[in-house]
Design a protein around this motif. Sequence first.
Motif, PDB file in Angstrom:
ATOM      1  N   LEU A   1       0.829  -1.204   0.000  1.00  0.00           N
ATOM      2  CA  LEU A   1       0.000   0.000   0.000  1.00  0.00           C
ATOM      3  C   LEU A   1       0.864   1.254   0.000  1.00  0.00           C
ATOM      4  O   LEU A   1       0.577   2.218  -0.723  1.00  0.00           O
ATOM      5  N   ALA A   2       1.942   1.241   0.790  1.00  0.00           N
ATOM      6  CA  ALA A   2       2.846   2.395   0.815  1.00  0.00           C
ATOM      7  C   ALA A   2       3.465   2.625  -0.560  1.00  0.00           C
ATOM      8  O   ALA A   2       3.596   3.776  -1.022  1.00  0.00           O
ATOM      9  N   GLY A   3       3.849   1.544  -1.236  1.00  0.00           N
ATOM     10  CA  GLY A   3       4.401   1.680  -2.577  1.00  0.00           C
ATOM     11  C   GLY A   3       3.391   2.217  -3.561  1.00  0.00           C
ATOM     12  O   GLY A   3       3.704   3.058  -4.411  1.00  0.00           O
ATOM     13  N   ALA A   4       2.135   1.750  -3.447  1.00  0.00           N
ATOM     14  CA  ALA A   4       1.082   2.235  -4.339  1.00  0.00           C
ATOM     15  C   ALA A   4       0.813   3.724  -4.116  1.00  0.00           C
ATOM     16  O   ALA A   4       0.596   4.479  -5.067  1.00  0.00           O
ATOM     17  N   VAL A   5       0.835   4.159  -2.855  1.00  0.00           N
ATOM     18  CA  VAL A   5       0.647   5.581  -2.556  1.00  0.00           C
ATOM     19  C   VAL A   5       1.741   6.415  -3.226  1.00  0.00           C
ATOM     20  O   VAL A   5       1.472   7.458  -3.835  1.00  0.00           O
ATOM     21  N   LEU A   6       2.983   5.946  -3.131  1.00  0.00           N
ATOM     22  CA  LEU A   6       4.098   6.666  -3.747  1.00  0.00           C
ATOM     23  C   LEU A   6       3.933   6.788  -5.258  1.00  0.00           C
ATOM     24  O   LEU A   6       4.133   7.850  -5.841  1.00  0.00           O
ATOM     25  N   ILE A   7       3.566   5.684  -5.900  1.00  0.00           N
ATOM     26  CA  ILE A   7       3.514   5.676  -7.364  1.00  0.00           C
ATOM     27  C   ILE A   7       2.335   6.470  -7.892  1.00  0.00           C
ATOM     28  O   ILE A   7       2.422   7.154  -8.913  1.00  0.00           O
ATOM     29  N   ILE A   8       1.193   6.418  -7.186  1.00  0.00           N
ATOM     30  CA  ILE A   8       0.001   7.109  -7.665  1.00  0.00           C
ATOM     31  C   ILE A   8       0.087   8.615  -7.420  1.00  0.00           C
ATOM     32  O   ILE A   8      -0.304   9.419  -8.267  1.00  0.00           O
ATOM     33  N   THR A   9       0.645   8.993  -6.256  1.00  0.00           N
ATOM     34  CA  THR A   9       0.750  10.422  -5.929  1.00  0.00           C
ATOM     35  C   THR A   9       2.050  11.034  -6.431  1.00  0.00           C
ATOM     36  O   THR A   9       2.269  12.237  -6.281  1.00  0.00           O
ATOM     37  N   ARG A  10       2.953  10.180  -6.984  1.00  0.00           N
ATOM     38  CA  ARG A  10       4.258  10.628  -7.475  1.00  0.00           C
ATOM     39  C   ARG A  10       5.103  11.246  -6.374  1.00  0.00           C
ATOM     40  O   ARG A  10       5.888  12.166  -6.599  1.00  0.00           O
ATOM     41  N   GLY A  11       4.925  10.755  -5.160  1.00  0.00           N
ATOM     42  CA  GLY A  11       5.719  11.216  -4.038  1.00  0.00           C
ATOM     43  C   GLY A  11       5.343  12.578  -3.502  1.00  0.00           C
ATOM     44  O   GLY A  11       6.051  13.148  -2.671  1.00  0.00           O
ATOM     45  N   LYS A  12       4.215  13.112  -3.933  1.00  0.00           N
ATOM     46  CA  LYS A  12       3.820  14.461  -3.525  1.00  0.00           C
ATOM     47  C   LYS A  12       2.780  14.476  -2.415  1.00  0.00           C
ATOM     48  O   LYS A  12       2.288  15.519  -2.030  1.00  0.00           O
ATOM     49  N   GLY A  13       2.427  13.302  -1.917  1.00  0.00           N
ATOM     50  CA  GLY A  13       1.405  13.242  -0.873  1.00  0.00           C
ATOM     51  C   GLY A  13       0.018  13.413  -1.460  1.00  0.00           C
ATOM     52  O   GLY A  13      -0.152  13.639  -2.662  1.00  0.00           O
ATOM     53  N   LEU A  14      -0.968  13.327  -0.605  1.00  0.00           N
ATOM     54  CA  LEU A  14      -2.356  13.418  -1.058  1.00  0.00           C
ATOM     55  C   LEU A  14      -3.146  14.316  -0.128  1.00  0.00           C
ATOM     56  O   LEU A  14      -3.097  14.170   1.080  1.00  0.00           O
ATOM     57  N   SER A  15      -3.840  15.245  -0.715  1.00  0.00           N
ATOM     58  CA  SER A  15      -4.751  16.096   0.060  1.00  0.00           C
ATOM     59  C   SER A  15      -6.036  16.228  -0.734  1.00  0.00           C
ATOM     60  O   SER A  15      -6.002  16.514  -1.935  1.00  0.00           O
ATOM     61  N   LEU A  16      -7.154  15.968  -0.090  1.00  0.00           N
ATOM     62  CA  LEU A  16      -8.443  16.072  -0.765  1.00  0.00           C
ATOM     63  C   LEU A  16      -8.829  17.546  -0.846  1.00  0.00           C
ATOM     64  O   LEU A  16      -9.455  18.095   0.056  1.00  0.00           O
ATOM     65  N   ALA A  17      -8.415  18.195  -1.947  1.00  0.00           N
ATOM     66  CA  ALA A  17      -8.592  19.636  -2.086  1.00  0.00           C
ATOM     67  C   ALA A  17     -10.055  20.046  -1.993  1.00  0.00           C
ATOM     68  O   ALA A  17     -10.384  21.111  -1.478  1.00  0.00           O
ATOM     69  N   GLU A  18     -10.929  19.220  -2.504  1.00  0.00           N
ATOM     70  CA  GLU A  18     -12.356  19.554  -2.523  1.00  0.00           C
ATOM     71  C   GLU A  18     -13.116  18.888  -1.362  1.00  0.00           C
ATOM     72  O   GLU A  18     -14.340  18.893  -1.340  1.00  0.00           O
ATOM     73  N   GLY A  19     -12.367  18.316  -0.403  1.00  0.00           N
ATOM     74  CA  GLY A  19     -13.030  17.603   0.666  1.00  0.00           C
ATOM     75  C   GLY A  19     -13.462  16.221   0.207  1.00  0.00           C
ATOM     76  O   GLY A  19     -13.218  15.815  -0.932  1.00  0.00           O
ATOM     77  N   PHE A  20     -14.099  15.485   1.099  1.00  0.00           N
ATOM     78  CA  PHE A  20     -14.566  14.132   0.770  1.00  0.00           C
ATOM     79  C   PHE A  20     -15.902  14.244   0.034  1.00  0.00           C
ATOM     80  O   PHE A  20     -16.908  14.652   0.608  1.00  0.00           O
ATOM     81  N   THR A  21     -15.890  13.906  -1.254  1.00  0.00           N
ATOM     82  CA  THR A  21     -17.062  14.078  -2.104  1.00  0.00           C
ATOM     83  C   THR A  21     -17.708  12.738  -2.435  1.00  0.00           C
ATOM     84  O   THR A  21     -17.231  11.674  -2.025  1.00  0.00           O
ATOM     85  N   VAL A  22     -18.777  12.817  -3.217  1.00  0.00           N
ATOM     86  CA  VAL A  22     -19.445  11.593  -3.685  1.00  0.00           C
ATOM     87  C   VAL A  22     -18.478  10.742  -4.493  1.00  0.00           C
ATOM     88  O   VAL A  22     -18.497   9.504  -4.427  1.00  0.00           O
ATOM     89  N   GLY A  23     -17.609  11.384  -5.279  1.00  0.00           N
ATOM     90  CA  GLY A  23     -16.630  10.657  -6.077  1.00  0.00           C
ATOM     91  C   GLY A  23     -15.698   9.821  -5.223  1.00  0.00           C
ATOM     92  O   GLY A  23     -15.360   8.687  -5.579  1.00  0.00           O
ATOM     93  N   HIS A  24     -15.287  10.367  -4.079  1.00  0.00           N
ATOM     94  CA  HIS A  24     -14.418   9.609  -3.185  1.00  0.00           C
ATOM     95  C   HIS A  24     -15.173   8.429  -2.559  1.00  0.00           C
ATOM     96  O   HIS A  24     -14.607   7.349  -2.381  1.00  0.00           O
ATOM     97  N   ALA A  25     -16.429   8.644  -2.228  1.00  0.00           N
ATOM     98  CA  ALA A  25     -17.244   7.555  -1.677  1.00  0.00           C
ATOM     99  C   ALA A  25     -17.410   6.436  -2.706  1.00  0.00           C
ATOM    100  O   ALA A  25     -17.342   5.247  -2.368  1.00  0.00           O
ATOM    101  N   LEU A  26     -17.596   6.817  -3.965  1.00  0.00           N
ATOM    102  CA  LEU A  26     -17.718   5.812  -5.025  1.00  0.00           C
ATOM    103  C   LEU A  26     -16.408   5.058  -5.217  1.00  0.00           C
ATOM    104  O   LEU A  26     -16.409   3.845  -5.465  1.00  0.00           O
TER     105      LEU A  26
END
Length: 294
Positions: A129-154
Amino acid sequence: MRRSTATLIGFTAVLMWALLALLSAASGKVPPFQLAAMTFLIGGLMGAVTWPFRKGAVAALRQGWQVWLLGVAGLFGYHFVYFSAIRAAPAVEVSLIAYLWPLFLVVFSAFLPGERLKLHHVIGVMLGLAGAVLIITRGKGLSLAEGFTVGHALAFLCSLIWSGYSVLSRRFGQVSTDVVAGFCLMTALLSAVCHLLFETTVWPADAVQWMAVLGLGLLPVGAAFYTWDFGVKHGDIMVLGATSYASPVLSTLVLVATGFAAFTWPVAAACLLITLGAAIAAKDMLLKRAPVAT
């Protein structure tokens, strides 16, 4: 067949899913549901064409409604919810949340008869999971800029759908993998209906794009579902869950090799984390000693 062999067969699905990003990009501007309809049709026909040559293969389609509900909900349901999530939230955030499914797969499989969740399974899947986070976010971390939306729930629902489909498939281990062809054909039909309702038809523009569509239907949206079904039914499902985190890394490496992406430190770090996690999760299988003759 030995359990380790069935696990390796299941892992070939992860290898084929690594081609998904490249072939999808090469397919041009074909809308998602139209592309799903085309590729699942190819994947379903790939299994169907073998029926006349294998006695009793077509009989695998005669299953109870529970089997059909599971298969169609797994294949079509996952893609329908994923495409809906992509429309409602940023793609990177959706991809990362949806890729919680290997973690849930390992946890849920602990409730299967004969399976036991051990510490090395947990360590392996968390490293993955840690490796997947790195590859998907490109090492830049993740912040839900728009908050937790319906898209995130889906996207979260996506992870539950695929992990649930994979684990419950083990409960129907006696059902032949031939039924996957029926699942693919039904998914193609439902995807075509969604395409007609929600999208404008765009056909591949040239031979390269048509070949990419064919490649998708034969491998990541075709053969991969057959080998995955066989693997989760007869192999080590916890090892398959942990090693599934190799897919986003392998996908990125394919893009690097073909010039569509650059090799960066997150890619290298993700490779190390996921390889280490997979090795730890597969410890029992890798270190299993052969019985001593007496």
